[in-house]
Design a protein around this motif. Structure first.
Motif, mmCIF file in Angstrom:
data_model
loop_
_atom_site.group_PDB
_atom_site.id
_atom_site.type_symbol
_atom_site.label_atom_id
_atom_site.label_comp_id
_atom_site.label_asym_id
_atom_site.label_seq_id
_atom_site.Cartn_x
_atom_site.Cartn_y
_atom_site.Cartn_z
ATOM 1 N N SER A 197 0.871 -1.145 -0.082
ATOM 2 C CA SER A 197 0.119 0.056 -0.146
ATOM 3 C C SER A 197 0.690 1.197 0.152
ATOM 4 C CB SER A 197 -0.932 -0.030 1.294
ATOM 5 O OG SER A 197 -0.244 -0.045 2.365
ATOM 6 N N THR A 198 0.336 2.413 -0.537
ATOM 7 C CA THR A 198 1.281 3.424 -0.669
ATOM 8 C C THR A 198 0.334 4.515 -0.414
ATOM 9 O OG1 THR A 198 0.467 3.663 -3.151
ATOM 10 C CG2 THR A 198 2.715 2.441 -2.758
ATOM 11 N N VAL A 199 1.102 5.880 0.090
ATOM 12 C CA VAL A 199 0.598 6.990 0.266
ATOM 13 C C VAL A 199 1.226 7.991 -0.386
ATOM 14 C CG1 VAL A 199 0.251 8.908 2.030
ATOM 15 C CG2 VAL A 199 -0.094 6.442 2.721
ATOM 16 N N TRP A 200 0.524 9.278 -0.971
ATOM 17 C CA TRP A 200 1.027 10.204 -2.038
ATOM 18 C C TRP A 200 1.185 11.492 -1.018
ATOM 19 C CZ3 TRP A 200 3.547 10.067 -6.092
ATOM 20 C CH2 TRP A 200 3.023 9.331 -7.379
ATOM 21 N N LEU A 201 2.331 12.165 -1.308
ATOM 22 C CA LEU A 201 2.593 13.509 -0.859
ATOM 23 C C LEU A 201 3.279 14.228 -1.923
ATOM 24 C CD1 LEU A 201 4.671 11.921 2.346
ATOM 25 C CD2 LEU A 201 2.412 13.106 2.411
ATOM 26 N N GLU A 202 2.764 15.459 -1.883
ATOM 27 C CA GLU A 202 3.169 16.486 -2.860
ATOM 28 C C GLU A 202 4.202 17.631 -2.158
ATOM 29 O OE1 GLU A 202 1.974 19.511 -6.219
ATOM 30 O OE2 GLU A 202 0.403 18.183 -5.757
ATOM 31 N N THR A 203 5.431 17.537 -2.611
ATOM 32 C CA THR A 203 6.179 18.309 -1.901
ATOM 33 C C THR A 203 6.736 19.653 -2.883
ATOM 34 O OG1 THR A 203 7.985 17.410 -2.811
ATOM 35 C CG2 THR A 203 7.359 16.386 -0.862
ATOM 36 N N ALA A 204 7.433 20.530 -2.125
ATOM 37 C CA ALA A 204 8.067 21.640 -2.982
ATOM 38 C C ALA A 204 8.812 21.344 -3.969
ATOM 39 C CB ALA A 204 8.664 22.742 -2.138
ATOM 40 N N THR A 205 9.298 20.246 -4.215
ATOM 41 C CA THR A 205 10.166 19.636 -5.045
ATOM 42 C C THR A 205 9.513 18.865 -6.026
ATOM 43 O OG1 THR A 205 11.349 18.164 -3.597
ATOM 44 C CG2 THR A 205 12.456 20.294 -3.736
ATOM 45 N N GLY A 206 8.747 18.125 -5.700
ATOM 46 C CA GLY A 206 7.999 16.890 -6.528
ATOM 47 C C GLY A 206 7.123 15.994 -5.818
ATOM 48 N N LEU A 207 7.059 14.848 -6.128
ATOM 49 C CA LEU A 207 6.229 13.813 -5.529
ATOM 50 C C LEU A 207 6.918 12.844 -4.932
ATOM 51 C CD1 LEU A 207 3.753 13.232 -8.481
ATOM 52 C CD2 LEU A 207 3.383 14.660 -6.523
ATOM 53 N N THR A 208 6.159 12.371 -3.746
ATOM 54 C CA THR A 208 6.849 11.329 -2.995
ATOM 55 C C THR A 208 5.789 10.131 -2.553
ATOM 56 O OG1 THR A 208 8.327 12.962 -1.900
ATOM 57 C CG2 THR A 208 7.945 10.792 -0.627
ATOM 58 N N VAL A 209 6.204 8.983 -2.832
ATOM 59 C CA VAL A 209 5.212 7.878 -2.395
ATOM 60 C C VAL A 209 5.906 7.186 -1.224
ATOM 61 C CG1 VAL A 209 6.373 6.370 -4.075
ATOM 62 C CG2 VAL A 209 4.045 5.770 -3.288
ATOM 63 N N GLU A 210 5.354 7.078 -0.463
ATOM 64 C CA GLU A 210 5.349 6.239 0.948
ATOM 65 C C GLU A 210 4.888 4.973 0.978
ATOM 66 O OE1 GLU A 210 6.489 9.608 4.186
ATOM 67 O OE2 GLU A 210 4.379 8.955 4.269
ATOM 68 N N THR A 211 5.787 4.007 1.645
ATOM 69 C CA THR A 211 4.925 2.657 1.901
ATOM 70 C C THR A 211 5.793 2.462 3.394
ATOM 71 O OG1 THR A 211 4.767 0.412 0.906
ATOM 72 C CG2 THR A 211 6.985 1.291 0.735
ATOM 73 N N ARG A 212 5.362 1.050 3.897
ATOM 74 C CA ARG A 212 5.756 0.770 5.081
ATOM 75 C C ARG A 212 6.401 -0.650 4.916
ATOM 76 N NH1 ARG A 212 4.221 3.697 9.576
ATOM 77 N NH2 ARG A 212 2.787 5.402 9.145
ATOM 78 N N ASP A 213 7.479 -0.940 5.620
ATOM 79 C CA ASP A 213 8.106 -2.307 5.821
ATOM 80 C C ASP A 213 7.497 -3.203 6.492
ATOM 81 O OD1 ASP A 213 8.935 -1.960 8.206
ATOM 82 O OD2 ASP A 213 11.156 -1.626 7.864
#
Length: 127
Positions: free
Chosen positions: A86-102
């Motif tokens: 599963s993933t979570v989207w974040l928009e930052t000042a520099t671009g996009l980040t996708v997070e997941t968990r181990d």
């Protein structure tokens, strides 16, 4: 004397199950450099840089958060979801980040610099 950090040495995560964590990090593109069985730990390479990700089995698992740079967070998200994460989207000042968990709950983020390509690592910049 002034303290002057020069860069990242290693990032450390505590995990509940070392074998499950090793499988997770290999599946998401980290290369296992070595294991220290007696210490219940393993070290992974982070791209071509010398700092590494150290995972250690312990009771205080799951409280870490770490982001790495990728060329394209959208493609990375697709690959993570194809692996069943599963993933979570974040928009930052520099671009996009996708997070997941181990498997222990540590957060691993994959950040791109699509909005500020001039800040991206040299190996990721267009020729």
């Amino acid at each position: 004397m002034t303290i002057m950090p020069l860069g990242i040495d290693n990032v450390h995560f505590t995990v509940a199950d070392l074998e499950a964590a090793i499988g997770f990090y290999e599946a998401v593109g980290f290369k296992l450099k070595f294991r220290v069985a007696a210490a219940h730990m393993a070290l992974f390479a982070i791209g071509g840089e010398e700092p590494g990700l150290v995972i250690r089995q312990g009771e205080d698992a799951g409280g870490g958060k770490f982001w790495v740079e990728v060329a394209d967070a959208v493609e990375t998200r697709k690959a993570l979801e194809k692996l069943g994460h599963s993933t979570v989207w974040l928009e930052t000042a520099t671009g996009l980040t996708v997070e997941t968990r181990d498997p222990s709950g540590n957060v691993l983020g994959f950040a791109d610099y699509r909005k500020r390509p001039e800040l991206a690592r040299e190996s990721l910049k267009a020729p």
